[in-house]
Design an enzyme around this catalytic site. Structure first.
Site, short mmCIF file in Angstrom:
data_model
loop_
_atom_site.label_atom_id
_atom_site.label_comp_id
_atom_site.label_asym_id
_atom_site.label_seq_id
_atom_site.Cartn_x
_atom_site.Cartn_y
_atom_site.Cartn_z
N GLY A 1 1.00 -0.85 -0.29
CA GLY A 1 -0.28 0.23 -0.19
C GLY A 1 0.89 0.97 0.40
CB SER A 2 2.07 4.21 -1.69
OG SER A 2 0.64 3.95 -2.38
CG PHE B 1 2.79 11.74 4.81
CD1 PHE B 1 3.20 12.91 4.52
CD2 PHE B 1 1.41 11.37 4.97
CE1 PHE B 1 1.93 14.20 4.61
CE2 PHE B 1 0.47 12.60 5.08
CZ PHE B 1 0.85 13.67 5.30
CE LYS C 1 7.25 2.09 -2.84
NZ LYS C 1 7.80 2.78 -4.25
CE LYS D 1 2.61 5.73 7.44
NZ LYS D 1 1.45 6.10 7.86
CG ASP E 1 -7.89 10.72 7.86
OD1 ASP E 1 -8.27 11.48 7.05
OD2 ASP E 1 -6.57 11.04 7.51
P1 ADP Z 1 0.10 7.41 4.75
O1 ADP Z 1 0.14 7.94 6.54
O2 ADP Z 1 1.43 7.64 3.83
O3 ADP Z 1 -1.43 7.86 4.54
P2 ADP Z 1 -1.55 5.05 5.88
O4 ADP Z 1 -1.05 4.78 7.02
O5 ADP Z 1 -2.87 5.58 5.60
O6 ADP Z 1 -0.04 5.42 5.10
O7 ADP Z 1 -0.93 3.88 4.71
C1 ADP Z 1 -1.22 3.40 3.61
C2 ADP Z 1 -1.98 2.00 3.29
O8 ADP Z 1 -0.99 1.07 3.65
C3 ADP Z 1 -2.86 2.13 4.05
O9 ADP Z 1 -4.17 2.26 2.77
C4 ADP Z 1 -3.01 -0.05 3.37
O10 ADP Z 1 -3.66 0.06 2.48
C5 ADP Z 1 -1.62 -0.08 3.60
N1 ADP Z 1 -1.05 -0.27 4.97
C6 ADP Z 1 -0.60 0.49 6.29
N2 ADP Z 1 -0.70 0.10 7.49
C7 ADP Z 1 -0.65 -1.31 6.72
C8 ADP Z 1 -0.86 -2.59 7.63
N3 ADP Z 1 -0.38 -2.25 9.09
N4 ADP Z 1 -0.93 -3.29 7.23
C9 ADP Z 1 -1.49 -3.92 5.85
N5 ADP Z 1 -1.45 -2.94 4.96
C10 ADP Z 1 -1.24 -1.62 5.53
#
Ligand code: ADP
Length: 670
Positions: free
Chosen positions: A22-23, A26, A28, A44, A136
């Site tokens: 996912g990304s 901010f 990846k 992350k 959020d």
């Molecule tokens: P940002 O802070 O850049 O917005 P996120 O924390 O929302 O990033 O993470 C981006 C995406 O990555 C999420 O929408 C999800 O699809 C994937 N993701 C984030 N954390 C996890 C996790 N713990 N397990 C699986 N996928 C994750």
């Protein structure tokens, strides 16, 4: 993202790193595996330079996550900070985003919604009890874990007012469609009250499959929110209508609080107890079994191990402890393992104080993943979407189930050593298969009323869309929009000369390890899918049913490819089972379907790169920024034997993505 060896050294000491899952705005996020416990994690990854002014947001998120420990909040295990990068190691949630789950099912039944909503209330009651407002809340920030439970993520916009949650906040933030009217109007607001409004929007989205306030034009959207009127579709029960109304109250003082929600009649229906919101994993609790295992591993006393864990540094010690605890809670043995490659270099994965233990035996999940050198893998992870390099034992593993599996090890030498080691083992095992920026002014006359910036829409990205008019008809010629060929089973890397030796080494390595190429579908939990067409309302239904899927129940699919099948990987689309993120077509010719999509993408201002039957799609906003990234893959389904299109959102607003992909697929008349 180029990977600098020195920067990632710390990460690779403790974790195997797999593909991007996912990304966000901010970060990846990649799938990883904690070497010592064998547990899957999400990593992350944030580049400090790219973060710029948003760096404080990340710090806010990290601090909040260190202070929050709850069964419905994604757990933070470790933070690694280098001069250029920040890595957050998190609990892995393989079930994807709640958003994708909703759209795959069109909408959820009231019963299923209640199960999820109780978990959301539980998480939010806890968050508020700790003095935080999330700010959020949306279905993209709720992930589904392997037990089909929700985990709240993304605390980057959270606030913990010094004087307590009753103190007013001023920063206008969050996603416009979920923002409370007082935020939109730029008024001071109470964080917990704004959260309840967002929870109302979220509840509506669960029950209806679309948003109560929605418009491509942000000013129209803001007007709708500040008016506070929305339509209740006919399938909502009177109880649901009432609850939604009590949550989406214009006057924040008349809105329900989360406390009220705990035993609200709608929430209690078919349950005999209010929502349990206290943490089942309170911070500071020390589990003796985990301490014992770590103490043995570290050759330390239990008392000093306890003292070390209690420092809660969110380093390797914290990660090991929390992951062991997680294993225990899931009924797995409280055992640590040792990565052979790490032993060989006498470099312990428990870097800070932990020492290696000789001759460990693992009864479960024998490590299975192979490996390349850091150098050749540096870009490889992102660029080898179809190839999994793993030993055969992986085939039996319940996890990690990955579509692409490329693992870093610390040095090329070590990679080889590891490979040899594993090869030997394979030989032996033969027979086994293998607070944020203030408001941004908006133009237009509504400027005084609306404090939020306009949301990005595909329309706004038109200008920069670099559509390719030339349709590529031969999937085997893996080409980007400019027609540059790339190899489907080797790292992309744009053919950069410096990567050539690495590619070569990768090839040698594969030979050496005699690895099989595996194609995995992403692991998803079984779920029953609702194909019911929602009928009226009609508002959101652009292409409506396209996101529906037929089959019930999806489990991990693992397809092992023999050399003959490797050719098929180059020559034909993947054969996969029907999954919730696969759209079925009525066609049987994958090339035709691919060509139909290819001809539509330029029209929709979608930029793409083609690799075989997978299209990596992007839309561009102003200033050349990617606003949305997703993949469309033409694949063959087994039952029914038709062509399917697998979709995966990687970046961008979830609802905009939904509309765009529906639009592409319905216009493609497939
Ligand atoms: P940002 O802070 O850049 O917005 P996120 O924390 O929302 O990033 O993470 C981006 C995406 O990555 C999420 O929408 C999800 O699809 C994937 N993701 C984030 N954390 C996890 C996790 N713990 N397990 C699986 N996928 C994750």
């Amino acid at each position: 993202m180029p990977v600098e060896r020195t920067e990632h050294h710390e990460l690779f000491k403790y974790y195997e790193v797999y593909e991007t899952i996912g990304s966000g705005g901010f970060a990846k996020v990649k799938l990883g595996r904690h070497i010592l416990t064998g547990e899957n994690v999400a990593i992350k990854i944030m580049n400090k330079k790219d973060l710029g002014d948003d760096l404080p947001r990340v710090k806010v998120e990290i601090e909040a996550m260190k202070n929050l420990s709850h069964q419905h909040i994604c757990r933070l295990y470790q933070v690694i900070e280098t001069s250029t990068q920040i890595f957050m190691v998190l609990e892995y949630c393989p079930g994807g985003e709640l958003f994708d789950y909703i759209i795959a099912k069109d909408r959820l039944s009231e019963e299923e919604t209640r199960v999820f909503f109780r978990q959301i209330v539980s998480a939010m009651a806890y968050v508020h009890s700790q003095g935080y407002a999330h700010r959020d809340l949306k279905p993209e920030n709720l992930l589904i874990d392997e037990d089909h439970n929700l985990k709240l993520i993304d605390f980057g916009l959270c606030a913990k007012p010094k004087g307590g949650l009753g103190f007013e906040l001023k920063t206008c933030c969050g996603s416009p469609a979920y923002a409370a009217p007082e935020l939109i109007q730029g008024k001071a607001y109470i964080g917990s009250e704004a959260d309840v409004w967002s929870m109302g929007v979220l509840l509506f989205a669960l029950l209806c499959g679309y948003l109560p306030f929605d418009d491509d034009n942000c000013m129209v959207l803001y007007r709708k929110i500040t008016r506070g009127t929305y339509e209740n579709p006919r399938w909502l029960s009177p109880g649901s209508v009432l609850l939604l109304n009590q949550m989406m109250q214009m006057d924040p003082k008349r809105r329900l609080s989360v406390r009220h929600l705990l035993d609200h009649p709608w929430v209690m229906k078919d349950y005999n107890s209010p929502v349990a919101w206290h943490s089942r994993q309170p911070l500071g609790h020390i589990d003796e079994d985990c301490i014992t295992e770590m103490a043995v591993n570290m050759k330390r006393s239990r008392a000093s191990t306890t003292a070390l864990v209690k420092e809660w540094r969110y380093d390797q010690t914290t990660a090991t402890y929390l992951l062991l605890l997680s294993k225990k809670q899931r009924g797995k043995p409280v055992r640590l393992r040792l990565e052979p490659a790490v032993c060989e270099d006498s470099c312990s994965p428990l870097h800070q104080g932990l020492q290696t233990r000789e001759a460990l035996h693992f009864s479960e999940d024998e490590d299975a993943v192979i490996v390349g050198s850091l150098e050749f893998c540096s870009d490889y992870i992102d660029d080898c979407p179809w190839v999994s390099v793993a030993n055969n034992k992986d085939m039996r593993l319940a996890s990690p189930s990955v579509e692409k599996k490329c693992v870093y090890s610390l040095t090329p030498e070590r990679g080889r050593t590891t490979a040899q080691h594993r090869q030997e083992r394979r030989d032996r095992d033969q027979g086994q298969t293998s607070e944020n920026k203030e408001n941004i002014a908006v133009q237009e006359k509504d400027v005084e009323i609306f404090a939020l910036p306009p949301p990005r829409t595909p329309a706004s990205s038109k200008k920069n869309a670099r559509a390719n008019k030339k349709v590529l008809t031969t999937p085997n010629q893996n080409a980007n929009v400019n027609g540059a060929k790339t190899n489907p089973v080797t790292p992309k890397g744009g053919g950069s000369a410096s990567k050539e030796p690495n590619k070569k080494r990768a090839a040698e390595f594969k030979e050496l390890a005699n690895v099989e190429i595996l194609a995995f579908s992403p692991e998803r939990r079984s779920r029953s899918l609702d194909m019911a067409v929602t009928g009226d309302s009609g508002k959101k239904k652009r292409g409506g049913k396209v996101f529906g899927s037929l089959e019930r129940g999806l489990d991990k699919m693992i397809t092992m490819l023999t050399p003959g099948k490797k050719r098929a990987l180059r020559d034909g689309p993947r054969k996969i089972k029907v999954q919730y993120n696969v759209t079925l077509t009525s066609q049987t010719n994958p090339d035709q379907v691919l060509n139909q999509i290819l001809s539509i993408l330029p029209e929709k201002n979608v930029d793409f790169t083609q690799k075989g039957y997978t299209l990596k799609c992007r839309t561009w906003g102003d200033f050349g920024k990617v606003t949305m990234a997703f993949e469309l893959e033409v694949c063959l389904l087994q039952r029914p034997e038709v062509v399917g299109i697998r979709r995966q959102r990687l970046k961008g607003d979830a609802w905009v993505y939904k509309h765009l992909v529906e639009d592409i697929l319905s216009t493609s008349s497939i």
